[in-house]
Design a protein around this motif. Structure first.
Motif, PDB file in Angstrom:
ATOM      1  N   ASP A   4       0.823  -1.204   0.000  1.00 38.03           N
ATOM      2  CA  ASP A   4       0.000   0.000   0.000  1.00 38.03           C
ATOM      3  C   ASP A   4       0.861   1.259   0.000  1.00 38.03           C
ATOM      4  OD1 ASP A   4      -2.688   1.323   0.285  1.00 38.03           O
ATOM      5  OD2 ASP A   4      -1.736   2.049   2.118  1.00 38.03           O
ATOM      6  N   SER A   5       1.920   1.267   0.803  1.00 38.73           N
ATOM      7  CA  SER A   5       2.776   2.454   0.839  1.00 38.73           C
ATOM      8  C   SER A   5       3.557   2.612  -0.455  1.00 38.73           C
ATOM      9  CB  SER A   5       3.717   2.413   2.043  1.00 38.73           C
ATOM     10  OG  SER A   5       4.532   1.256   2.027  1.00 38.73           O
ATOM     11  N   TRP A   6       3.926   1.494  -1.093  1.00 40.76           N
ATOM     12  CA  TRP A   6       4.575   1.583  -2.405  1.00 40.76           C
ATOM     13  C   TRP A   6       3.652   2.279  -3.408  1.00 40.76           C
ATOM     14  CZ3 TRP A   6       9.110   1.007  -4.940  1.00 40.76           C
ATOM     15  CH2 TRP A   6       9.056   0.939  -6.341  1.00 40.76           C
ATOM     16  N   ALA A  12       9.680   9.929  -3.566  1.00 41.87           N
ATOM     17  CA  ALA A  12      10.403   9.177  -4.582  1.00 41.87           C
ATOM     18  C   ALA A  12      11.656   8.535  -4.006  1.00 41.87           C
ATOM     19  CB  ALA A  12      10.763  10.089  -5.760  1.00 41.87           C
ATOM     20  N   ASN A  13      12.307   9.210  -3.073  1.00 41.89           N
ATOM     21  CA  ASN A  13      13.521   8.670  -2.474  1.00 41.89           C
ATOM     22  C   ASN A  13      13.228   7.372  -1.730  1.00 41.89           C
ATOM     23  OD1 ASN A  13      16.351   8.873  -1.869  1.00 41.89           O
ATOM     24  ND2 ASN A  13      15.776   9.373   0.223  1.00 41.89           N
ATOM     25  N   ALA A  14      12.108   7.337  -1.005  1.00 41.76           N
ATOM     26  CA  ALA A  14      11.725   6.131  -0.275  1.00 41.76           C
ATOM     27  C   ALA A  14      11.432   4.990  -1.239  1.00 41.76           C
ATOM     28  CB  ALA A  14      10.502   6.405   0.603  1.00 41.76           C
ATOM     29  N   LEU A  15      10.796   5.311  -2.361  1.00 42.17           N
ATOM     30  CA  LEU A  15      10.489   4.285  -3.358  1.00 42.17           C
ATOM     31  C   LEU A  15      11.766   3.700  -3.943  1.00 42.17           C
ATOM     32  CD1 LEU A  15       7.542   6.056  -5.253  1.00 42.17           C
ATOM     33  CD2 LEU A  15       7.374   4.220  -3.552  1.00 42.17           C
ATOM     34  N   ILE A  16      12.711   4.574  -4.289  1.00 41.72           N
ATOM     35  CA  ILE A  16      13.958   4.108  -4.879  1.00 41.72           C
ATOM     36  C   ILE A  16      14.768   3.309  -3.863  1.00 41.72           C
ATOM     37  CG2 ILE A  16      16.193   4.873  -5.784  1.00 41.72           C
ATOM     38  CD1 ILE A  16      14.698   7.124  -7.213  1.00 41.72           C
ATOM     39  N   SER A  17      14.786   3.749  -2.624  1.00 40.20           N
ATOM     40  CA  SER A  17      15.503   3.021  -1.577  1.00 40.20           C
ATOM     41  C   SER A  17      14.926   1.620  -1.406  1.00 40.20           C
ATOM     42  CB  SER A  17      15.436   3.782  -0.250  1.00 40.20           C
ATOM     43  OG  SER A  17      16.134   5.003  -0.334  1.00 40.20           O
ATOM     44  N   PHE A  18      13.596   1.523  -1.441  1.00 42.58           N
ATOM     45  CA  PHE A  18      12.980   0.204  -1.311  1.00 42.58           C
ATOM     46  C   PHE A  18      13.288  -0.651  -2.537  1.00 42.58           C
ATOM     47  CE2 PHE A  18       9.417  -2.774  -1.859  1.00 42.58           C
ATOM     48  CZ  PHE A  18       9.557  -3.480  -0.674  1.00 42.58           C
TER      49      PHE A  18
END
Length: 205
Positions: A4-6, A12-18
Motif C-alpha cells: 500500500d505504501s509503495w 520518490a527517495n523512499a520508493l527508490i531506496s525500497f
C-alpha cells in the motif's frame, strides 16, 4: 515498506531506496537499467534548463548507450564536453548532473536525483519499476509482432497514448495478467520511457 505504501507514497527517495533493497527481485541487470531510466527521465524534464548543448548531448548518449545503440566508449566521448564544463560551471544543476555523469565511469547510482526531484518523479518511479510486490512472469508468446510494434512506436516517440491498444494486443496474444492489462488501461496511470510493461514487451533488461 508495504504494498500500500509503495502505491501511495509521495516520497520518490523512499520508493527508490525500497527498490534498491529488492534488487534481486528483477532480472539480472534490469535494476540498473530501471535506475538509469529514472535518471534520464529526471533530466529530460529539465531539458530546456540544462546549462548548454553538451549536457543534452550527454543525456541523449546515455539513452543510446542504455539501448545499445552506441558503445560505452562512444558514450564516454559524448560526455567529454559536459565533463569539462563542470570544472567551472557554478550552476545549481551542476551537482545533480555530476551524479548523472558518474555513470560514465561506472559508479553506482546514488540519491542525487531524488534530493532534487520534482513531485511527479514518484509516479515515474512506480511506472518504471512496476509493483515489486507483484512480479510478472511475462510469456514470450505475448510478444507478437503487433504488441512489439505498438510498444516500440511508443518507446521511440515517448508518447504512450496507445497503451490501451497494447493491452488489447497482449490480450489477443493470450495475456490475462490483470496487473499488466490494468496498468495499460488505467487512464490515471503515468507512463514514461522505461515503463515496466513496455520494457517487458520489448524484452529490455
Amino acid at each position: 515498506m508495504t504494498e500500500d505504501s509503495w502505491l501511495t507514497s509521495p516520497d520518490a527517495n523512499a520508493l527508490i531506496s525500497f527498490a534498491r533493497s529488492r534488487k534481486t527481485a528483477w532480472r539480472r541487470g534490469a535494476w540498473g537499467r530501471k535506475m538509469r531510466q529514472v535518471w534520464c527521465h529526471f533530466y529530460r524534464q529539465l531539458w530546456d534548463r540544462l546549462p548548454d548543448d553538451s549536457f543534452r548531448t550527454a543525456l541523449t548518449a546515455a539513452e543510446q548507450h542504455m539501448d545499445k545503440v552506441i558503445s560505452r566508449d562512444e558514450f564516454r566521448y559524448a560526455c567529454t564536453d559536459a565533463l569539462q564544463t563542470l570544472h567551472w560551471l557554478k550552476s545549481p544543476l551542476s551537482n545533480p548532473f555530476v551524479g548523472f555523469l558518474t555513470q560514465v565511469e561506472g559508479s553506482k547510482c546514488n540519491d542525487l536525483v531524488t534530493r532534487h526531484h520534482p513531485p511527479e518523479l514518484r509516479e515515474a518511479v512506480r511506472d518504471i519499476f512496476g509493483n515489486p510486490f507483484r512480479p510478472v512472469a511475462f510469456a514470450s508468446t505475448w510478444r507478437t509482432s503487433t504488441a512489439v510494434g505498438v510498444a516500440q512506436t511508443m518507446y521511440d516517440a515517448r508518447d504512450f497514448g496507445a497503451m490501451p491498444i497494447l493491452a488489447d494486443a497482449l490480450q489477443d496474444a493470450g495475456c490475462e495478467n490483470a496487473n499488466v492489462l490494468d496498468h495499460c488501461r488505467d487512464e490515471k496511470q503515468t507512463h514514461v520511457r522505461g515503463c515496466w510493461v513496455v520494457d517487458l514487451v520489448l524484452d529490455k533488461s
